[in-house]
Design a protein around this motif. Structure first.
Motif, mmCIF file in Angstrom:
data_model
loop_
_atom_site.group_PDB
_atom_site.id
_atom_site.type_symbol
_atom_site.label_atom_id
_atom_site.label_comp_id
_atom_site.label_asym_id
_atom_site.label_seq_id
_atom_site.Cartn_x
_atom_site.Cartn_y
_atom_site.Cartn_z
ATOM 1 N N ILE A 143 1.455 44.399 15.865
ATOM 2 C CA ILE A 143 2.353 43.699 14.951
ATOM 3 C C ILE A 143 3.542 43.097 15.703
ATOM 4 O O ILE A 143 3.998 41.989 15.386
ATOM 5 N N PHE A 144 4.047 43.797 16.707
ATOM 6 C CA PHE A 144 5.181 43.258 17.462
ATOM 7 C C PHE A 144 4.758 42.056 18.300
ATOM 8 O O PHE A 144 5.511 41.077 18.393
ATOM 9 N N TRP A 145 3.575 42.118 18.906
ATOM 10 C CA TRP A 145 3.107 40.960 19.650
ATOM 11 C C TRP A 145 2.759 39.811 18.708
ATOM 12 O O TRP A 145 2.985 38.639 19.014
ATOM 13 N N PHE A 146 2.213 40.131 17.552
ATOM 14 C CA PHE A 146 1.887 39.150 16.516
ATOM 15 C C PHE A 146 3.133 38.341 16.134
ATOM 16 O O PHE A 146 3.110 37.107 16.086
ATOM 17 N N VAL A 147 4.247 39.045 15.893
ATOM 18 C CA VAL A 147 5.502 38.384 15.523
ATOM 19 C C VAL A 147 6.072 37.586 16.693
ATOM 20 O O VAL A 147 6.541 36.456 16.527
ATOM 21 N N GLN A 148 6.032 38.154 17.908
ATOM 22 C CA GLN A 148 6.534 37.443 19.089
ATOM 23 C C GLN A 148 5.738 36.160 19.329
ATOM 24 O O GLN A 148 6.309 35.095 19.618
ATOM 25 N N GLU A 149 4.429 36.235 19.187
ATOM 26 C CA GLU A 149 3.579 35.081 19.436
ATOM 27 C C GLU A 149 3.777 34.002 18.374
ATOM 28 O O GLU A 149 3.780 32.800 18.683
ATOM 29 N N LYS A 150 3.970 34.427 17.136
ATOM 30 C CA LYS A 150 4.141 33.471 16.040
ATOM 31 C C LYS A 150 5.499 32.784 16.086
ATOM 32 O O LYS A 150 5.618 31.600 15.748
ATOM 33 N N THR A 151 6.543 33.507 16.488
ATOM 34 C CA THR A 151 7.905 32.979 16.409
ATOM 35 C C THR A 151 8.454 32.510 17.750
ATOM 36 O O THR A 151 9.352 31.666 17.788
ATOM 37 N N GLN A 152 7.950 33.104 18.857
ATOM 38 C CA GLN A 152 8.450 32.802 20.205
ATOM 39 C C GLN A 152 9.934 33.149 20.373
ATOM 40 O O GLN A 152 10.615 32.594 21.226
ATOM 41 N N GLU A 153 10.436 34.062 19.555
ATOM 42 C CA GLU A 153 11.843 34.457 19.601
ATOM 43 C C GLU A 153 11.963 35.978 19.683
ATOM 44 O O GLU A 153 11.552 36.683 18.760
ATOM 45 N N PRO A 154 12.537 36.536 20.791
ATOM 46 C CA PRO A 154 12.710 37.991 20.903
ATOM 47 C C PRO A 154 13.561 38.587 19.780
ATOM 48 O O PRO A 154 13.381 39.741 19.400
ATOM 49 N N SER A 155 14.495 37.795 19.241
ATOM 50 C CA SER A 155 15.372 38.322 18.188
ATOM 51 C C SER A 155 14.589 38.715 16.943
ATOM 52 O O SER A 155 14.977 39.638 16.223
ATOM 53 N N TYR A 156 13.450 38.046 16.684
ATOM 54 C CA TYR A 156 12.664 38.380 15.499
ATOM 55 C C TYR A 156 12.015 39.758 15.629
ATOM 56 O O TYR A 156 11.861 40.474 14.642
ATOM 57 N N THR A 157 11.617 40.113 16.850
ATOM 58 C CA THR A 157 11.066 41.466 17.021
ATOM 59 C C THR A 157 12.159 42.515 16.859
ATOM 60 O O THR A 157 11.897 43.638 16.419
ATOM 61 N N ALA A 158 13.392 42.147 17.190
ATOM 62 C CA ALA A 158 14.513 43.064 16.957
ATOM 63 C C ALA A 158 14.746 43.252 15.462
ATOM 64 O O ALA A 158 15.004 44.368 14.991
ATOM 65 N N GLY A 191 22.017 36.927 26.360
ATOM 66 C CA GLY A 191 20.669 36.746 26.873
ATOM 67 C C GLY A 191 19.873 38.044 26.934
ATOM 68 O O GLY A 191 20.423 39.145 26.838
ATOM 69 N N LEU A 192 18.572 37.888 27.118
ATOM 70 C CA LEU A 192 17.674 39.040 27.147
ATOM 71 C C LEU A 192 17.988 39.969 28.318
ATOM 72 O O LEU A 192 18.036 41.193 28.168
ATOM 73 N N VAL A 193 18.233 39.395 29.485
ATOM 74 C CA VAL A 193 18.539 40.201 30.677
ATOM 75 C C VAL A 193 19.835 40.979 30.484
ATOM 76 O O VAL A 193 19.932 42.168 30.833
ATOM 77 N N GLY A 194 20.845 40.334 29.918
ATOM 78 C CA GLY A 194 22.128 40.995 29.676
ATOM 79 C C GLY A 194 22.001 42.180 28.740
ATOM 80 O O GLY A 194 22.617 43.233 28.953
ATOM 81 N N VAL A 195 21.183 42.036 27.704
ATOM 82 C CA VAL A 195 20.963 43.135 26.751
ATOM 83 C C VAL A 195 20.279 44.308 27.443
ATOM 84 O O VAL A 195 20.630 45.476 27.226
ATOM 85 N N PHE A 196 19.295 44.021 28.301
ATOM 86 C CA PHE A 196 18.607 45.100 29.016
ATOM 87 C C PHE A 196 19.544 45.807 30.002
ATOM 88 O O PHE A 196 19.465 47.034 30.157
ATOM 89 N N TRP A 197 20.421 45.067 30.654
ATOM 90 C CA TRP A 197 21.397 45.690 31.552
ATOM 91 C C TRP A 197 22.315 46.639 30.779
ATOM 92 O O TRP A 197 22.514 47.796 31.187
ATOM 93 N N MET A 198 22.882 46.160 29.695
ATOM 94 C CA MET A 198 23.797 46.976 28.915
ATOM 95 C C MET A 198 23.091 48.200 28.343
ATOM 96 O O MET A 198 23.621 49.324 28.377
ATOM 97 N N SER A 199 21.874 47.989 27.855
ATOM 98 C CA SER A 199 21.120 49.086 27.257
ATOM 99 C C SER A 199 20.777 50.157 28.277
ATOM 100 O O SER A 199 20.859 51.361 27.996
ATOM 101 N N GLY A 200 20.382 49.746 29.482
ATOM 102 C CA GLY A 200 20.048 50.715 30.522
ATOM 103 C C GLY A 200 21.227 51.582 30.899
ATOM 104 O O GLY A 200 21.098 52.809 31.060
ATOM 105 N N ILE A 201 22.401 50.982 31.019
ATOM 106 C CA ILE A 201 23.607 51.731 31.391
ATOM 107 C C ILE A 201 23.995 52.727 30.305
ATOM 108 O O ILE A 201 24.251 53.913 30.579
ATOM 109 N N VAL A 202 24.006 52.265 29.053
ATOM 110 C CA VAL A 202 24.422 53.142 27.945
ATOM 111 C C VAL A 202 23.422 54.279 27.733
ATOM 112 O O VAL A 202 23.816 55.435 27.514
ATOM 113 N N CYS A 203 22.132 53.986 27.807
ATOM 114 C CA CYS A 203 21.113 55.033 27.650
ATOM 115 C C CYS A 203 21.241 56.101 28.737
ATOM 116 O O CYS A 203 21.082 57.302 28.478
#
Length: 424
Positions: free
Chosen positions: A31-46, A383-395
């Motif tokens: 379902i997550f890949w289905f939504v990503q493929e249909k919308t092409q937007e990472p924010s929709y999977t969020a 951006g996607l990279v910035g979110v992953f950086w922040m998330s990795g540090i906080v986790c």
């Protein structure tokens, strides 16, 4: 090990759980890949992740059901409802149209069922096993969850881009119905005394004179009081807050990471999930073995140190390294899940166990919708990279806080001497 594998009640309960989990993991992956493929937007999977996590806010209510009603029947009903919801999603998106709003709403309903099932199943499990087998039982359940993830991710890596995605949906419908039927058959092998443990205790007779709503509210409040009375569970909350609020990035934004950063498509996404799944499987599988040498307290410290490695994920945007880092994080998750479930089952009385699981999951998981909302918004700004950086540090910070919590906060010792070596 052989003793638990020959336990008919436990194995019937466990086998239904495994089959259902395989179907659920395959559906989530698709379902997550289905939504990503249909919308092409990472924010929709969020946003889809937000629909999943909102029901967790109400787990303190769902857990009360497990203490007030027959737990096996609750699980049967939620399995059947889940199958009907999935059938609705499949029919609507295939026959009528793709609608992210419709999928999100139905996904929320599906996860309400899942969040009722989870505390009920964990509160029910001790009815199928003797107390000294609980660590092994929880280890098998956590292991089973990850075996399901491994199987689903492996299938996804080979088939997600090659077969009709609706086949994944239909398979999950079948597995929910299988689980419901298996739980029905469980009634014929479950010892009578175990069934009696799932009903309300006799001291509830006086409480029946009160209005049903007031009685229910009292049980909900009692769930929070149970958590408050346990120092270790109470002090776990800050660390879990930091970990859970941003680990959603590594769950719901990995389709976008695989597509836009790694350029590996659905195969890369499946492999990322596979790395996390294998790691969590290994952690859960070895938790029972580790319990022979280290107590729960030190096992939890080891688990959270493994989880702190997530900070390295965005440092190396290379598929094989990302898979390995998620593998290490998964080991920590597998250990932590098995030990935390066992800890609660040991220190919380049976008639309060459902509400305790529900309340704790609501408190700990309640921050997940906040994290999902934050990540969904931030991906458009940093951006996607910035979110992953922040998330990795906080986790990573959250994991280290949890390790320090178990290092310095004592676990209240129980009267049962057999548990002292496992808990403290």
């Amino acid at each position: 090990m052989m003793g638990i594998l020959t336990n008919k009640a436990f194995m019937r309960f466990y086998s239904g759980f495994i089959i259902s989990e395989i179907g659920t993991k395959m559906f989530y992956l698709s379902i997550f890949w289905f939504v990503q493929e249909k919308t092409q937007e990472p924010s929709y999977t969020a946003w889809l992740g937000l629909a999943i996590t909102i029901p967790q806010l109400f787990m303190f209510i769902f857990g009360v059901f497990a203490d007030r009603y027959n737990r096996r029947r609750i699980m049967i009903i939620t399995d059947i409802c889940s199958a009907l919801i999935l059938l609705t999603i499949t029919t609507y998106t295939y026959v009528i149209e793709f609608s992210i709003l419709f999928i999100a709403v139905m996904f929320s309903l599906l996860n309400i069922c899942n969040n009722i099932f989870f505390p009920t199943s964990r509160a029910f499990m001790p009815s199928t096993l003797p107390e000294e087998k609980l660590v092994l039982g929880n280890s098998l359940f956590a292991t089973g969850t990850q075996i399901s993830t491994i199987i689903a991710s492996t299938i996804g890596a080979f088939l997600l881009s090659k077969v009709n995605i609706y086949l994944f949906f239909i398979f999950n419908i079948i597995t929910f119905l299988f689980s419901a039927f298996n739980l029905f058959l469980l009634g014929f092998v479950l010892p009578k005394e175990s069934v009696n443990r799932t009903v309300q205790p006799k001291n509830r007779k006086k409480a029946k004179k009160l209005f049903a709503v007031k009685q229910f509210i009292n049980d909900v409040v009692d769930g929070f009081l149970v958590i408050k009375s346990s120092k270790i569970l109470l002090f776990m909350i800050p660390g879990v807050f930091f970990t859970n609020i941003f680990f959603v990035t590594f769950i719901y934004l990995t389709p976008g990471w695989s597509q836009k950063i790694l350029h590996t498509g659905p195969e890369g996404y499946s492999l990322l999930e596979l790395g996390l799944g294998i790691g969590t499987f290994l952690g859960a599988f070895t938790s029972g073995w580790f319990s022979k040498f280290i107590n729960i307290k030190h096992g939890q410290i080891l688990a959270f140190l493994f989880q702190s490695t997530i900070v390295l994920f965005p440092v190396f945007p290379i598929l094989i390294i990302n898979v390995f880092i998620l593998f290490l994080y998964g080991i920590g998750s597998g250990l932590a899940n098995a030990y935390t479930m066992t800890l609660i089952q040991h220190i919380i009385p049976d008639h309060q166990r459902g509400r305790a699981f529900g309340t704790l999951m609501s408190i700990m998981g309640g921050v997940v919708p906040i994290g999902t909302l934050i990540c969904g918004l931030l991906v458009n700004y940093i951006g996607l990279v910035g979110v992953f950086w922040m998330s990795g540090i906080v986790c990573s910070i959250g994991a280290l806080i949890l390790a320090l919590t178990f290092q310095f906060i004592p676990i209240k010792k129980q009267d049962n001497k057999n548990l002292l070596t496992q808990v403290e």
